[in-house]
Design a protein around this motif. Structure first.
Motif, PDB file in Angstrom:
ATOM      1  N   ARG A 193     -34.322 -23.188  -4.893  1.00 18.99           N
ATOM      2  CA  ARG A 193     -34.586 -22.932  -6.308  1.00 18.99           C
ATOM      3  C   ARG A 193     -35.024 -21.485  -6.530  1.00 18.99           C
ATOM      4  O   ARG A 193     -34.565 -20.826  -7.472  1.00 18.99           O
ATOM      5  N   ALA A 194     -35.891 -20.968  -5.665  1.00 20.38           N
ATOM      6  CA  ALA A 194     -36.366 -19.597  -5.817  1.00 20.38           C
ATOM      7  C   ALA A 194     -35.229 -18.596  -5.631  1.00 20.38           C
ATOM      8  O   ALA A 194     -35.089 -17.640  -6.415  1.00 20.38           O
ATOM      9  N   VAL A 195     -34.394 -18.800  -4.610  1.00 19.10           N
ATOM     10  CA  VAL A 195     -33.299 -17.870  -4.343  1.00 19.10           C
ATOM     11  C   VAL A 195     -32.263 -17.916  -5.462  1.00 19.10           C
ATOM     12  O   VAL A 195     -31.787 -16.869  -5.932  1.00 19.10           O
ATOM     13  N   ILE A 196     -31.902 -19.115  -5.898  1.00 19.79           N
ATOM     14  CA  ILE A 196     -30.905 -19.249  -6.965  1.00 19.79           C
ATOM     15  C   ILE A 196     -31.417 -18.619  -8.256  1.00 19.79           C
ATOM     16  O   ILE A 196     -30.700 -17.850  -8.920  1.00 19.79           O
ATOM     17  N   GLN A 197     -32.643 -18.934  -8.630  1.00 19.29           N
ATOM     18  CA  GLN A 197     -33.196 -18.356  -9.866  1.00 19.29           C
ATOM     19  C   GLN A 197     -33.199 -16.842  -9.802  1.00 19.29           C
ATOM     20  O   GLN A 197     -32.876 -16.160 -10.784  1.00 19.29           O
ATOM     21  N   TRP A 198     -33.571 -16.302  -8.667  1.00 17.00           N
ATOM     22  CA  TRP A 198     -33.639 -14.858  -8.530  1.00 17.00           C
ATOM     23  C   TRP A 198     -32.252 -14.219  -8.577  1.00 17.00           C
ATOM     24  O   TRP A 198     -32.058 -13.156  -9.175  1.00 17.00           O
ATOM     25  N   THR A 199     -31.270 -14.871  -7.965  1.00 17.30           N
ATOM     26  CA  THR A 199     -29.933 -14.303  -7.868  1.00 17.30           C
ATOM     27  C   THR A 199     -29.208 -14.299  -9.206  1.00 17.30           C
ATOM     28  O   THR A 199     -28.335 -13.461  -9.457  1.00 17.30           O
ATOM     29  N   LEU A 200     -29.544 -15.224 -10.072  1.00 19.10           N
ATOM     30  CA  LEU A 200     -28.951 -15.255 -11.402  1.00 19.10           C
ATOM     31  C   LEU A 200     -29.247 -13.977 -12.182  1.00 19.10           C
ATOM     32  O   LEU A 200     -30.303 -13.356 -11.996  1.00 19.10           O
ATOM     33  N   ASP A 201     -28.333 -13.596 -13.051  1.00 22.41           N
ATOM     34  CA  ASP A 201     -28.617 -12.534 -14.010  1.00 22.41           C
ATOM     35  C   ASP A 201     -29.819 -12.952 -14.864  1.00 22.41           C
ATOM     36  O   ASP A 201     -29.990 -14.150 -15.134  1.00 22.41           O
ATOM     37  N   PRO A 202     -30.667 -12.019 -15.303  1.00 23.16           N
ATOM     38  CA  PRO A 202     -31.825 -12.404 -16.125  1.00 23.16           C
ATOM     39  C   PRO A 202     -31.470 -13.280 -17.322  1.00 23.16           C
ATOM     40  O   PRO A 202     -32.168 -14.254 -17.606  1.00 23.16           O
ATOM     41  N   ALA A 203     -30.396 -12.966 -18.033  1.00 22.10           N
ATOM     42  CA  ALA A 203     -30.013 -13.778 -19.193  1.00 22.10           C
ATOM     43  C   ALA A 203     -29.558 -15.163 -18.761  1.00 22.10           C
ATOM     44  O   ALA A 203     -29.897 -16.169 -19.401  1.00 22.10           O
ATOM     45  N   GLU A 204     -28.790 -15.238 -17.684  1.00 19.40           N
ATOM     46  CA  GLU A 204     -28.373 -16.534 -17.142  1.00 19.40           C
ATOM     47  C   GLU A 204     -29.582 -17.359 -16.730  1.00 19.40           C
ATOM     48  O   GLU A 204     -29.651 -18.561 -16.974  1.00 19.40           O
ATOM     49  N   ARG A 205     -30.515 -16.698 -16.057  1.00 20.47           N
ATOM     50  CA  ARG A 205     -31.722 -17.384 -15.594  1.00 20.47           C
ATOM     51  C   ARG A 205     -32.481 -17.973 -16.764  1.00 20.47           C
ATOM     52  O   ARG A 205     -32.911 -19.136 -16.728  1.00 20.47           O
ATOM     53  N   ASP A 206     -32.650 -17.181 -17.814  1.00 23.28           N
ATOM     54  CA  ASP A 206     -33.350 -17.689 -18.996  1.00 23.28           C
ATOM     55  C   ASP A 206     -32.609 -18.866 -19.606  1.00 23.28           C
ATOM     56  O   ASP A 206     -33.225 -19.842 -20.068  1.00 23.28           O
ATOM     57  N   ALA A 207     -31.281 -18.800 -19.620  1.00 24.43           N
ATOM     58  CA  ALA A 207     -30.490 -19.903 -20.164  1.00 24.43           C
ATOM     59  C   ALA A 207     -30.709 -21.177 -19.363  1.00 24.43           C
ATOM     60  O   ALA A 207     -30.883 -22.263 -19.930  1.00 24.43           O
ATOM     61  N   VAL A 208     -30.719 -21.060 -18.047  1.00 20.42           N
ATOM     62  CA  VAL A 208     -30.922 -22.228 -17.182  1.00 20.42           C
ATOM     63  C   VAL A 208     -32.326 -22.797 -17.368  1.00 20.42           C
ATOM     64  O   VAL A 208     -32.512 -24.009 -17.493  1.00 20.42           O
ATOM     65  N   LEU A 209     -33.324 -21.918 -17.399  1.00 18.27           N
ATOM     66  CA  LEU A 209     -34.705 -22.380 -17.584  1.00 18.27           C
ATOM     67  C   LEU A 209     -34.879 -23.047 -18.949  1.00 18.27           C
ATOM     68  O   LEU A 209     -35.553 -24.084 -19.061  1.00 18.27           O
ATOM     69  N   ALA A 210     -34.273 -22.472 -19.963  1.00 22.02           N
ATOM     70  CA  ALA A 210     -34.369 -23.047 -21.310  1.00 22.02           C
ATOM     71  C   ALA A 210     -33.700 -24.414 -21.357  1.00 22.02           C
ATOM     72  O   ALA A 210     -34.223 -25.360 -21.969  1.00 22.02           O
ATOM     73  N   ASN A 211     -32.555 -24.540 -20.716  1.00 23.11           N
ATOM     74  CA  ASN A 211     -31.852 -25.814 -20.701  1.00 23.11           C
ATOM     75  C   ASN A 211     -32.651 -26.890 -19.988  1.00 23.11           C
ATOM     76  O   ASN A 211     -32.754 -28.028 -20.454  1.00 23.11           O
ATOM     77  N   GLU A 212     -33.229 -26.533 -18.861  1.00 23.10           N
ATOM     78  CA  GLU A 212     -34.050 -27.494 -18.110  1.00 23.10           C
ATOM     79  C   GLU A 212     -35.204 -28.002 -18.952  1.00 23.10           C
ATOM     80  O   GLU A 212     -35.495 -29.196 -18.979  1.00 23.10           O
ATOM     81  N   GLU A 213     -35.869 -27.072 -19.643  1.00 23.47           N
ATOM     82  CA  GLU A 213     -37.033 -27.488 -20.416  1.00 23.47           C
ATOM     83  C   GLU A 213     -36.629 -28.285 -21.651  1.00 23.47           C
ATOM     84  O   GLU A 213     -37.291 -29.269 -22.001  1.00 23.47           O
ATOM     85  N   ALA A 214     -35.553 -27.892 -22.308  1.00 25.24           N
ATOM     86  CA  ALA A 214     -35.113 -28.629 -23.494  1.00 25.24           C
ATOM     87  C   ALA A 214     -34.707 -30.053 -23.123  1.00 25.24           C
ATOM     88  O   ALA A 214     -35.030 -31.013 -23.837  1.00 25.24           O
ATOM     89  N   LYS A 215     -34.007 -30.196 -21.998  1.00 26.49           N
ATOM     90  CA  LYS A 215     -33.505 -31.518 -21.598  1.00 26.49           C
ATOM     91  C   LYS A 215     -34.624 -32.416 -21.073  1.00 26.49           C
ATOM     92  O   LYS A 215     -34.561 -33.635 -21.200  1.00 26.49           O
ATOM     93  N   LYS A 216     -35.625 -31.809 -20.438  1.00 31.19           N
ATOM     94  CA  LYS A 216     -36.728 -32.594 -19.856  1.00 31.19           C
ATOM     95  C   LYS A 216     -38.033 -32.226 -20.550  1.00 31.19           C
ATOM     96  O   LYS A 216     -39.056 -31.996 -19.909  1.00 31.19           O
ATOM     97  N   TRP A 217     -37.985 -32.182 -21.859  1.00 27.80           N
ATOM     98  CA  TRP A 217     -39.116 -31.674 -22.624  1.00 27.80           C
ATOM     99  C   TRP A 217     -40.389 -32.477 -22.395  1.00 27.80           C
ATOM    100  O   TRP A 217     -40.385 -33.695 -22.378  1.00 27.80           O
ATOM    101  N   HIS A 218     -41.487 -31.752 -22.212  1.00 27.19           N
ATOM    102  CA  HIS A 218     -42.814 -32.342 -22.261  1.00 27.19           C
ATOM    103  C   HIS A 218     -43.698 -31.350 -22.996  1.00 27.19           C
ATOM    104  O   HIS A 218     -43.428 -30.147 -23.028  1.00 27.19           O
TER     105      HIS A 218
END
Length: 348
Positions: A75-100
């Motif tokens: 998870r750390a390597v993949i997140q880091w390797t992503l472009d910053p905008a891509e990374r934010d998109a992935v993080l946003a999607n994870e939180e929206a889908k598994k909202w707490h």
């Protein structure tokens, strides 16, 4: 302010790709070689490596990493390797889908990125998920925050409709959906300049104080101010609030420390006023409680290593009298630990 360390003589992209390929082949994966390369390349260099790797080997680098490494380290390597905008998109999607209710990734993306960076993240979201970020937040962020209104402020009277409650002094509850706050927050394209309207700051500080005094925390005026004003204008408004009422605005938003809606409002304000201390607290809570919150720890380190992680490290040292590297090393192990320490700027 960044902690990322890039060697003075970076090898050619083709050589980095060749070394990564070697790390994936043979008996076992060479995790150290992966860290030595990827954890010491900036966003543009990582982007070039991904493109060259796919062209040379006919395989996406992220897919190769996914096949070879696992768990927290992956998870750390993949997140880091992503472009910053891509990374934010992935993080946003994870939180929206598994909202707490305690989720903070959407707040961080909306409030600590520049308007252009937020726009890029939303474009990356479109490209990756074939939907808009606003659409998914509205659809999936359905948690509700229950507030208590005293003396029936206007927002409560609207909800009273036909009930004759205007002369009552009872406490009644109203419900504010978290999406009512988060959708406009991520939809904004704020002005990014330094100009400030001081009279507007003064008047909007008074509006905020009036609504907070009435416990109308979900009032549309609070949401409008926090989600549309520029960072410079908001800082002026918060300073005016402190000057007019002799304490910071967040002090008035602590009536119920367990109230997640108020916690979200405070997080938004802290992201604008003191992002280094905000992120320090997220890290402190991630590694200071029973069981490490690896997702939060990884998110902060990978998103801030090229931005202001040095300031966050300084804030952590000042607050806890312990170097952040030492605290992370104590709470993590093996390749995951090595990856985070590399991003924190530890010697290698």
């Amino acid at each position: 302010m960044a902690t990322l360390t890039v060697p003075a003589g970076v090898p050619p992209v083709a050589e980095d790709c060749e070394q990564l390929r070697k790390a994936f082949t043979g008996w076992g994966t060479n995790e150290k070689l992966i860290i030595d390369i990827l954890a010491h390349r900036d966003a543009a260099q990582r982007r070039a490596i991904r493109a060259a790797y796919a062209e040379t080997y006919g395989e996406e680098l992220l897919r190769a990493l996914n096949d070879e490494i696992h768990g927290k380290f992956e998870r750390a390597v993949i997140q880091w390797t992503l472009d910053p905008a891509e990374r934010d998109a992935v993080l946003a999607n994870e939180e929206a889908k598994k909202w707490h209710a305690g989720g903070r990734a959407l707040v961080e993306i909306a409030c600590t990125r520049t308007p252009a960076q937020l726009w890029a993240a939303k474009q990356a979201y479109h490209d990756r998920f074939k939907r808009s970020l606003e659409e998914d937040v509205a659809a999936h962020v359905t948690g509700e925050f229950r507030k208590v209104c005293r003396n029936l402020p206007e927002i409560c009277l609207v909800r009273a409709i036909d009930l004759d409650l205007a002369k009552c002094s009872l406490k009644i509850s109203f419900v504010v959906s978290s999406s009512q706050l988060l959708v406009p927050l991520i939809s904004a394209y704020r002005y990014d300049g330094p100009e400030v309207n001081t009279s507007l700051a003064h008047s909007e500080a008074k509006i905020l104080q009036d609504k907070i005094h009435d416990k109308a925390y979900g009032d549309e005026e609070i949401i409008r101010i926090l989600t549309t004003r520029s960072k410079a204008q908001l800082l002026a408004t918060f300073n005016s609030y402190n000057d007019q009422f002799s304490h910071p605005i967040n002090k008035d938003l602590k009536e119920d420390p367990k109230d997640e809606y108020l916690a979200t409002l405070r997080a938004i304000i802290r992201c604008f006023t003191c992002p280094d201390r905000y992120f320090e607290k997220i890290i402190r809570l991630a590694i200071g409680s029973v069981g490490t919150d690896e997702n939060s720890l990884t998110r902060i380190i990978t998103t801030r290593a090229e931005v202001d992680l040095k300031l966050i490290k300084e804030a952590y040292q000042k607050r806890n009298s312990v170097p952040l590297e030492k605290a992370v090393s104590k709470d993590t192990t093996r390749d995951y630990e090595d990856m985070l320490l590399a991003l924190l700027g530890a010697e290698y």
